[in-house]
Design a protein around this motif. Structure first.
Motif, short mmCIF file in Angstrom:
data_model
loop_
_atom_site.label_atom_id
_atom_site.label_comp_id
_atom_site.label_asym_id
_atom_site.label_seq_id
_atom_site.Cartn_x
_atom_site.Cartn_y
_atom_site.Cartn_z
N PRO A 13 0.84 -1.19 0.00
CA PRO A 13 0.00 0.00 0.00
C PRO A 13 0.87 1.24 0.00
O PRO A 13 1.99 1.21 0.53
CB PRO A 13 -0.78 -0.11 1.31
CG PRO A 13 -0.70 -1.54 1.70
CD PRO A 13 0.55 -2.07 1.13
N ASN A 14 0.36 2.33 -0.54
CA ASN A 14 1.18 3.53 -0.62
C ASN A 14 1.30 4.20 0.74
O ASN A 14 0.78 3.70 1.74
CB ASN A 14 0.63 4.47 -1.70
CG ASN A 14 -0.77 4.96 -1.36
OD1 ASN A 14 -1.14 5.12 -0.19
ND2 ASN A 14 -1.57 5.19 -2.39
N THR A 15 1.99 5.32 0.76
CA THR A 15 2.27 5.94 2.07
C THR A 15 1.05 6.66 2.65
O THR A 15 1.13 7.20 3.75
CB THR A 15 3.45 6.91 1.97
OG1 THR A 15 3.11 7.95 1.05
CG2 THR A 15 4.71 6.21 1.49
N LEU A 16 -0.07 6.63 1.92
CA LEU A 16 -1.33 7.09 2.52
C LEU A 16 -2.00 5.92 3.23
O LEU A 16 -3.08 6.06 3.80
CB LEU A 16 -2.27 7.63 1.43
CG LEU A 16 -1.83 8.95 0.79
CD1 LEU A 16 -2.54 9.16 -0.54
CD2 LEU A 16 -2.10 10.12 1.73
N GLY A 17 -1.37 4.74 3.14
CA GLY A 17 -1.96 3.55 3.74
C GLY A 17 -3.07 2.99 2.87
O GLY A 17 -3.92 2.24 3.35
#
Ligand code: PLP
Lengths: 498, 447
Positions: free
Chosen positions: A223-227
């Motif tokens: 998952p990206n760093t935005l979760g």
């Protein structure tokens, strides 16, 4: 704290505790070596003793560092929801295992036939990581995530050059961790920034828009760093492959994927994993960790040297004759001490145990998100995975910043989340609880955060002065950078002065 | 699972709070095609006792190698580790914290790093040291990239052939994507075992960026660092001193004193076990004028709001999290806990202990060389050496095998990396080698 020296939070620098003539070392008795050494080497090669070097007895040294240890917050002590860092429990037995003489005292240059236990362990760990990531081949060589990135990007480059290409661009989303663009530069690529879509993930259309015949790869965290899970990852992989580019997956967030989705199935060509995150090797105040790289069969030939191989006689050995390899990025064979811990962790969890982790990490993050949502809305409405990125309106309402909130959280006994990252979310609070935290811990954390929200509105000054209970008050980081003092020097009246 | 606190009731209540029925609902947004392939086919998990037993069995298979009398070096050194070192590094307060982003909760780590930085500047005779690098080899590569930032118009990097092969290979990899940098190898002086200063002189022109030299070098030989610095500086270039056995700094003149601009190396000798080659700890020191070109984290001294001394990460505007693609390096996680081990080790050794320990190593290594000479095995080189040297051994592979049969790991053959040294055996002697073992070494290698 109290007035008794023992409980004082102030610990002098080791140099200030020094007194001439003391030592904490017992160099073997015997004939005095020093005069002889000076004779052997000749005085012109030698220095005097080092002015200012500490002189303390063993108990003094021990006490000094034990007292320093008490000034630290740590995962083992309490909840450490530092987003993107996966501060999960580090099984203590793994440290014991790594210290076994057969591992700790093994010299890296022993003949391979005498290191079969170590090599077998490495081979099994490679195999386990290949299975977990869904990739074909693994190298345990890189020292950390960022070095894994450099390794992976040099592989992209080698692969492209090998087919006669000269591609010079790598696409990176605006949510990317700073090491991603920095690694691109080191690997000789230009960075092209892709914008994250309205839903918090990359849209295949954006990647298609940016792709051209100069694109060597897309480097994306999932998952990206935005979760948030990169929902269009498969379509993106397809678009990349059609355009003759590779998909590099930053596996820093692999914890969320365990039992949920494998990078290999997403179409990734290269993945690095951080053993100090998903595989629970202790973070050590900033390392050492390890950053293995996994690739497809097609890219295996480019993996760093040396490669672990099984010889015809069944023994494990290192192969150094690989003309297509990108070469080595460090001395010897990898951060073996960390590999031991990670392998012990994988043995403890097993396939089924690992499969549970993703969902429980995701449960914990969503539980925290839910408990905070009223005061701290999520940056993007999409479902959260193993971490949630939240914002707040306290800056406008009360002049209280994310940094102030973080400092106040320390007064409640919690390490703050990662703050101001990802950069696309103003004032971001990035919270990653991990699967090893109990519900009641999360409840206390949620209550503390909500309480701080109210405090920020009612007593903003108090929050802006936080922390109030830590060994030191708010540290002046601006002055530290403006007038850098980066080492101790003897003061004129110091006893350690020459 | 013993690391997981969730009871069935916890999960049910948490799911209820989220208004979802099953754990699977939390990942329903992940494409079904991916979820369908997510099974992890590994054996079932093991209890702690079973894990421990399985790992002990693997360790046991290496144990004989750790029980032999060993003279292995080559960039990884066997030294005694005082118990106090592990007593500190095992503290969960240090081991299970992370990069000290919140200084108020990390004064233990930040102060220890500040002490590490200071110790490294004292050892290297330079003005500023960073919080650590991965290892000596990657630190050497990063030092070259740093030199390039200091002198952006120069492109020739000369690397001594007597630098450890792994380090040379690492520099080549790190530079492989920097198209405009050229690496030239400085040849060996086969008589002394040091780098040819003459060859450096010939390359010293306006294109020369830096010279990279081992100190002591891969053969344990103490290079004429001062001389080489002079040659590099006359051409306006930088000198990078690389040290894999920093115990030598206890006795030898520091790189800074000899004029080096950047000193890097491997700190494994300071309280860190060999661990089959990693993790150790890389270090890097330089002059204050170049601090903004440095890679890696730095801790600085400052004050808190009440005016008390405090420490925090600083000059982060060089780093990847701020500067991104324009950062001085991509390094993020470094080798902090091993920097702590080195700090505790050096604090224990102290001013006189480090010097005596270095002297002890020199003394034992020279005793070993003398004992070998007495059985007809002469030193390969005439240059002064620290605790490692090359002996001239005909057919060193056979000799090694013979020695192993006699319980001695006698050293490292050099042929793979140095065909010109096919009769060379690299022997490292440290304080863990009892004086009696030197006789065994000579006996084991005697033809
Ligand atoms: C998303 C992401 N990518 C890469 C990294 C870099 O990993 P490391 O610190 O191990 O070099 C990190 C962690 O710091 C990260 O969170």
């Amino acid at each position: 704290m109290g007035s008794m020296d023992m409980l004082s939070d102030r610990v002098p620098l080791i140099f200030e505790e020094s007194r001439p003539g003391r030592t904490g070392a017992e160099v073997d008795q015997g004939e005095p070596s020093e005069t002889r050494a000076l004779e052997l080497l000749g005085a012109e090669l030698c220095r005097d003793t080092i002015a200012g070097f500490p002189e303390l007895s063993e108990p003094q040294v021990l006490r000094h560092y034990l007292r320093l240890s008490r000034l630290n917050y740590a995962q083992a002590l309490n909840f450490y929801p530092l987003g993107s860092c996966t501060m999960k429990y580090n099984p203590v037995v793994n440290d014991e295992i790594a210290n076994l003489p057969g591992f700790a005292e093994l010299h890296p240059a022993v003949p391979p036939a005498m290191a079969q236990g170590a090599l077998e362990l490495m081979a099994r760990l490679e195999g386990a990581l290949a299975e977990i990531t869904g990739m074909d081949a693994v190298s345990l060589h890189p020292a950390a995530g960022a070095q894994g990135e450099l390794t992976g990007l040099l592989i992209v480059r080698a692969w492209d050059r090998r087919r006669g290409g000269k591609r010079r661009k790598v696409i990176i989303p605006d949510t990317a961790h700073g090491t991603n663009p920095a690694s691109c530069t080191l690997a000789g690529f230009e960075v092209v920034v892709a914008r994250t879509g309205a839903h918090g993930y990359l849209e295949a259309a954006e990647i298609r828009r940016l792709l051209d015949d100069q694109t060597a790869a897309l480097m994306v965290t999932n998952p990206n760093t935005l979760g948030i899970f990169e929902a269009e990852i498969s379509a993106i992989a397809e678009a990349l492959h059609q355009a003759g580019a590779l998909l590099y997956l930053d596996g820093a967030n692999l914890n969320a994927l365990l039992g949920v989705a494998k990078p290999g199935a997403m179409g990734a060509d290269i993945v690095h994993v951080n053993l100090h995150k998903t595989f629970s090797t202790p973070h050590g105040g900033g390392g050492p960790g390890a950053g293995p790289v996994a690739v497809t069969r097609e890219l295996e030939r480019f993996l760093p040297l040396p490669r672990l191989v099984r010889r015809a006689d069944g023994l494990w050995d290192f192969d150094r004759e690989r003309p297509d390899s990108i070469g080595r990025l460090r001395a010897y064979h990898g951060n073996f001490g960390m590999l031991v811990r990670a392998y012990a962790y994988i043995l403890a969890l097993g396939g089924e145990g690992l499969e549970q982790i993703g969902r429980l990490a995701i449960l914990n993050a969503n539980y925290v998100r839910h408990g905070l949502e009223k005061n701290f809305p999520v940056a993007k409405r999409a479902p959260s995975t193993h971490e949630c990125v939240l914002t707040h309106d306290l800056e406008e309402r009360a002049g209280v910043s994310t940094l102030d909130l973080a400092k106040r959280l320390l007064d409640y006994g919690f390490h703050p989340p990662t703050i101001y990252f990802p950069l696309v979310v103003p004032g971001a609070l990035m919270i990653e609880p991990t699967e090893t935290e109990a519900r009641e811990t999360l409840d206390v954390f949620i209550a503390a955060m909500n309480q701080i929200y109210r405090e920020a509105l009612e007593q903003p000054e108090m929050v802006k002065q936080a922390p109030h209970t830590t060994p030191v008050a708010r540290v002046d980081e601006v002055t530290a950078a403006r007038r850098p003092i980066l080492r101790w020097t003897p003061s004129p009246d110091s006893t350690t002065k020459e | 699972m013993r690391f997981i606190p969730h009871t069935a009731a916890d999960i049910a209540q948490m799911l209820a709070a989220l208004d979802v029925e099953r754990l699977d609902d939390l990942v329903a947004h992940v494409p079904a095609a991916l979820r369908a392939q997510a099974a992890i086919r590994l054996d079932r998990g093991l209890g702690e006792r079973e894990v421990s037993a399985a790992m002990r069995a693997l360790a046991q298979r290496n144990a004989p190698a750790t029980e032999l009398i060993s003279f292995l070096g080559g960039g990884c050194y066997r030294h005694y580790i005082p118990a106090a070192v592990r007593a500190i590094t095992a503290r969960a307060e240090f081991a299970t914290s992370y990069t000290p982003y919140q200084p108020e909760a990390s004064q233990g780590t930040t102060q220890a790093i500040f002490e590490f930085q200071t110790l490294i500047t004292q050892l290297t005779g330079l003005e500023v040291a960073n919080a650590s690098m991965y290892d000596g080899a990657s630190a050497a590569a990063e030092a070259v990239l740093m030199a390039r930032r200091i002198l952006p118009k120069r492109h020739r990097v000369v690397v001594s052939r007597a630098l450890w092969p792994d380090y040379r290979a690492t520099i080549a990899t790190y530079l492989s994507a920097q198209q405009d940098l050229e690496i030239v190898e400085l040849p060996l002086d086969l008589a002394t075992g040091s780098t040819s200063c003459e060859a450096l002189g010939k390359l010293a022109d306006q294109h020369l960026l830096c010279a990279v030299v081992g100190y002591p070098n891969a053969f344990g030989v103490i290079e004429s660092l001062g001389h080489m610095t002079q040659v590099a500086h006359e051409a306006g270039a930088l000198l990078i001193a690389v040290t894999a056995e920093p115990l030598a700094f206890g006795l030898l003149k520091s790189p800074g004193e000899l004029g080096a601009d950047i000193a890097v190396g491997e700190g494994q000798s300071f309280g860190i076990a060999p661990q089959f080659g990693g993790p150790g700890v890389g270090f890097m020191a330089a002059r204050m004028a170049h601090v903004r070109s440095m890679p890696g984290r730095l801790v600085g001294e400052t004050r808190d709001r009440q005016g008390r001394r405090a420490f925090c990460l600083t000059l982060a505007a060089r780093e990847q999290h701020i500067r991104r693609e324009r950062a001085t390096s991509n390094i993020c996680t470094n080798h902090s806990l091993n920097a702590l081990a080195a700090t505790v080790y050096l604090a224990l050794m102290g001013r006189s202990g480090l010097r005596r320990m270095a002297a002890r190593n020199v003394d034992l290594a020279h005793q070993a060389a003398a004992k070998l000479a007495a059985v007809g095995i002469s030193p390969r080189f005439s240059g002064a050496f620290f605790n490692e040297f090359v002996a001239r051994v005909p057919d060193p592979h056979r000799a090694l095998e013979r020695a192993i049969a006699r319980g001695v790991l006698a050293g490292l053959t050099l042929e793979r990396d140095y065909p010109e040294l096919a009769d060379g055996l690299l022997i490292a002697v440290t304080e863990v080698n009892e004086p009696q073992s030197l006789d065994l070494l000579a006996e084991a290698l005697r033809a």
